[in-house]
Design a protein around this motif. Structure first.
Motif, PDB file in Angstrom:
ATOM      1  N   SER A  32       0.825  -1.205   0.000  1.00 48.33           N
ATOM      2  CA  SER A  32       0.000   0.000   0.000  1.00 48.33           C
ATOM      3  C   SER A  32       0.860   1.256   0.000  1.00 48.33           C
ATOM      4  O   SER A  32       0.580   2.219  -0.721  1.00 48.33           O
ATOM      5  CB  SER A  32      -0.941  -0.016   1.210  1.00 48.33           C
ATOM      6  OG  SER A  32      -1.758  -1.164   1.206  1.00 48.33           O
TER       7      SER A  32
ATOM      8  N   PHE B  19       2.530   1.688  -3.431  1.00 39.75           N
ATOM      9  CA  PHE B  19       1.572   2.159  -4.433  1.00 39.75           C
ATOM     10  C   PHE B  19       1.254   3.637  -4.238  1.00 39.75           C
ATOM     11  O   PHE B  19       1.236   4.417  -5.203  1.00 39.75           O
ATOM     12  CB  PHE B  19       0.301   1.314  -4.339  1.00 39.75           C
ATOM     13  CG  PHE B  19      -0.716   1.607  -5.395  1.00 39.75           C
ATOM     14  CD1 PHE B  19      -0.767   0.861  -6.559  1.00 39.75           C
ATOM     15  CD2 PHE B  19      -1.632   2.634  -5.244  1.00 39.75           C
ATOM     16  CE1 PHE B  19      -1.708   1.128  -7.544  1.00 39.75           C
ATOM     17  CE2 PHE B  19      -2.576   2.911  -6.212  1.00 39.75           C
ATOM     18  CZ  PHE B  19      -2.610   2.164  -7.365  1.00 39.75           C
ATOM     19  N   LEU B  20       0.987   4.044  -2.999  1.00 36.36           N
ATOM     20  CA  LEU B  20       0.519   5.400  -2.750  1.00 36.36           C
ATOM     21  C   LEU B  20       1.634   6.439  -2.805  1.00 36.36           C
ATOM     22  O   LEU B  20       1.367   7.608  -3.070  1.00 36.36           O
ATOM     23  CB  LEU B  20      -0.176   5.458  -1.387  1.00 36.36           C
ATOM     24  CG  LEU B  20      -1.511   4.713  -1.317  1.00 36.36           C
ATOM     25  CD1 LEU B  20      -2.073   4.751   0.096  1.00 36.36           C
ATOM     26  CD2 LEU B  20      -2.519   5.306  -2.295  1.00 36.36           C
TER      27      LEU B  20
ATOM     28  N   PHE C 184       1.654   7.570  -6.214  1.00 33.59           N
ATOM     29  CA  PHE C 184       0.453   8.342  -6.525  1.00 33.59           C
ATOM     30  C   PHE C 184       0.533   9.750  -5.935  1.00 33.59           C
ATOM     31  O   PHE C 184       0.182  10.731  -6.601  1.00 33.59           O
ATOM     32  CB  PHE C 184      -0.785   7.624  -5.987  1.00 33.59           C
ATOM     33  CG  PHE C 184      -2.074   8.173  -6.522  1.00 33.59           C
ATOM     34  CD1 PHE C 184      -2.590   7.709  -7.717  1.00 33.59           C
ATOM     35  CD2 PHE C 184      -2.753   9.168  -5.849  1.00 33.59           C
ATOM     36  CE1 PHE C 184      -3.772   8.224  -8.224  1.00 33.59           C
ATOM     37  CE2 PHE C 184      -3.927   9.682  -6.348  1.00 33.59           C
ATOM     38  CZ  PHE C 184      -4.442   9.215  -7.538  1.00 33.59           C
TER      39      PHE C 184
ATOM     40  N   THR D 220       2.362  12.422  -7.876  1.00 36.76           N
ATOM     41  CA  THR D 220       1.728  13.008  -9.060  1.00 36.76           C
ATOM     42  C   THR D 220       0.796  14.165  -8.717  1.00 36.76           C
ATOM     43  O   THR D 220       0.375  14.886  -9.616  1.00 36.76           O
ATOM     44  CB  THR D 220       0.927  11.934  -9.816  1.00 36.76           C
ATOM     45  OG1 THR D 220      -0.172  11.486  -8.999  1.00 36.76           O
ATOM     46  CG2 THR D 220       1.800  10.745 -10.157  1.00 36.76           C
TER      47      THR D 220
ATOM     48  N   ALA E 172      -6.414  12.141  -3.505  1.00 31.67           N
ATOM     49  CA  ALA E 172      -5.847  10.801  -3.721  1.00 31.67           C
ATOM     50  C   ALA E 172      -6.909   9.716  -3.735  1.00 31.67           C
ATOM     51  O   ALA E 172      -6.580   8.529  -3.661  1.00 31.67           O
ATOM     52  CB  ALA E 172      -4.808  10.506  -2.638  1.00 31.67           C
TER      53      ALA E 172
ATOM     54  N   GLY F  57      -6.460   6.620  -6.141  1.00 37.44           N
ATOM     55  CA  GLY F  57      -5.434   5.697  -5.688  1.00 37.44           C
ATOM     56  C   GLY F  57      -5.859   4.920  -4.459  1.00 37.44           C
ATOM     57  O   GLY F  57      -5.568   3.725  -4.326  1.00 37.44           O
TER      58      GLY F  57
ATOM     59  N   SER G  98      -8.216   2.115  -5.490  1.00 37.00           N
ATOM     60  CA  SER G  98      -7.507   1.010  -6.146  1.00 37.00           C
ATOM     61  C   SER G  98      -6.792   0.132  -5.133  1.00 37.00           C
ATOM     62  O   SER G  98      -6.948  -1.093  -5.127  1.00 37.00           O
ATOM     63  CB  SER G  98      -6.502   1.568  -7.156  1.00 37.00           C
ATOM     64  OG  SER G  98      -7.158   2.285  -8.180  1.00 37.00           O
ATOM     65  N   VAL G  99      -6.005   0.751  -4.263  1.00 37.71           N
ATOM     66  CA  VAL G  99      -5.257  -0.039  -3.295  1.00 37.71           C
ATOM     67  C   VAL G  99      -6.195  -0.666  -2.271  1.00 37.71           C
ATOM     68  O   VAL G  99      -5.923  -1.756  -1.747  1.00 37.71           O
ATOM     69  CB  VAL G  99      -4.179   0.840  -2.612  1.00 37.71           C
ATOM     70  CG1 VAL G  99      -4.776   1.762  -1.571  1.00 37.71           C
ATOM     71  CG2 VAL G  99      -3.091  -0.030  -1.976  1.00 37.71           C
TER      72      VAL G  99
ATOM     73  N   GLY H 141      -7.499   4.586 -11.082  1.00 36.32           N
ATOM     74  CA  GLY H 141      -6.427   4.796 -10.109  1.00 36.32           C
ATOM     75  C   GLY H 141      -5.088   4.299 -10.617  1.00 36.32           C
ATOM     76  O   GLY H 141      -4.050   4.905 -10.334  1.00 36.32           O
ATOM     77  N   MET H 142      -5.084   3.196 -11.387  1.00 35.78           N
ATOM     78  CA  MET H 142      -3.823   2.682 -11.899  1.00 35.78           C
ATOM     79  C   MET H 142      -3.226   3.573 -12.965  1.00 35.78           C
ATOM     80  O   MET H 142      -1.994   3.653 -13.123  1.00 35.78           O
ATOM     81  CB  MET H 142      -4.052   1.277 -12.467  1.00 35.78           C
ATOM     82  CG  MET H 142      -4.453   0.238 -11.432  1.00 35.78           C
ATOM     83  SD  MET H 142      -3.126  -0.143 -10.271  1.00 35.78           S
ATOM     84  CE  MET H 142      -2.006  -1.035 -11.343  1.00 35.78           C
TER      85      MET H 142
ATOM     86  N   GLY I  70      -1.618   8.298 -12.437  1.00 33.04           N
ATOM     87  CA  GLY I  70      -0.266   8.836 -12.415  1.00 33.04           C
ATOM     88  C   GLY I  70       0.288   9.068 -13.797  1.00 33.04           C
ATOM     89  O   GLY I  70       0.923  10.084 -14.078  1.00 33.04           O
TER      90      GLY I  70
END
Length: 299
Positions: free
Chosen positions: A175, A178-179, A182, A185, A213, A216, A219-220, A292-293, A296
């Motif tokens: 997590s 991934f974040l 994100f 960006t 956010a 993102g 998604s996560v 979300g993927m 970015g």
């Protein structure tokens, strides 16, 4: 003069075939093979799910006589029997509590850590970031024995609270990884404008950056929901009380009990109940996952 020259060059290119895009003669067979592979993969993935759902609506004699036939009549009582008699309802409630708490706590802690790692400069930032990445490479089964003793020493053994905390710790590395990407960006100008208006760092994070956010986080959150919902090894080691089993444990226990009892329809009904939430959540939010993927890259 220039127009005439460009016209002559264009006619020459048309005559010789130069300057025109290639038709890609080999693209057709390649696309056909790729599509055939995707169709085959879809059939392999969907067929077992459909078979389980159809079997959950059949009687035991129908399942034994012809596993691939359609049910003569829809037997919804199989689900009621699995929910009440086989304790699937209890396991389902435990799983909702554990996964719900684990996902919420994971999103909160990982978002806070990722925001700091993405936006602030300090001495150990790189070391902490790679520490989280290293956690993604560590197999969970290698930590089961020390994890068991740590949880027991904390007084959280055989409890749903202990499972929530362990699920959170297990999900944090991915997590955060991934974040962090994100949060990098997101535009810094908005945070700077908020600072000029007198906002503190906590207000900037919770009121500005965290809502921005949201793609993102969704998604996560879905990835963590699926991973934690299907978790079997961790609760198997940490929980041995039947009343606190999660769905994965309950289904494994049900497979043994119903296998000896011959209640195959109840087993398939319990399996359908267990996989239904994942399919529903992903079907409803798959667009958010793709957004979300790719957020970015688009920004």
């Amino acid at each position: 003069m220039a127009t005439a020259t460009r016209a002559r060059v264009s006619r020459r290119r048309d005559a010789t075939g130069r300057g025109r895009p290639r038709s890609g003669r080999g693209a057709g067979p390649t696309i056909a093979v790729a599509q055939a592979f995707l169709v085959l993969w879809a059939v392999i993935s969907i067929l077992p799910l459909l078979w389980a759902v159809v079997s959950s609506l059949k009687s035991d004699p129908e399942i034994v006589a012809d596993p691939w036939s359609l049910p003569g009549s829809l037997r919804w009582e199989n689900f009621a029997r699995a929910w009440e008699t086989a304790s699937i309802g209890t396991y389902f409630g435990n799983t909702v509590l554990v996964v719900g708490g684990g996902v919420v706590l994971t999103l909160l802690l990982s978002a806070m850590a990722a925001y700091v790692l993405a936006r602030f400069e300090f001495r150990l930032r790189s070391a902490l970031y790679y520490f989280f990445i290293a956690g993604m490479t560590f197999p969970v089964f290698m930590a089961l024995v020390p994890l068991f003793f740590v949880v027991q020493n904390l007084g959280l053994g055989n409890s749903l609270t202990g499972l929530v905390l362990v699920y959170t710790a297990y999900s944090l590395p991915f997590s955060v990884f991934f974040l962090v990407a994100f949060f990098r960006t997101l535009p810094e100008e908005i945070a700077e404008a908020a600072k000029l208006d007198g906002c503190g760092e906590a207000a900037i994070f919770f009121k500005i950056m965290l809502p921005m956010a949201k793609p993102g986080l969704i998604s996560v959150g879905i990835f963590n929901f699926i991973g934690q919902w299907n978790q079997y090894l961790i609760p198997l080691v940490l929980v041995n009380d039947d009343s606190k089993f999660v769905l994965a444990q309950g289904l494994a226990n049900l497979a043994v009990e119903q296998g000896y009892a011959g209640d195959r329809s109840g087993l398939f009904a319990g399996l359908t109940i267990a996989m239904a939430p994942i399919l529903i959540v992903y079907a409803l939010l798959q667009g958010r996952v793709q957004a979300g993927m790719t957020a970015g890259a688009l920004k």
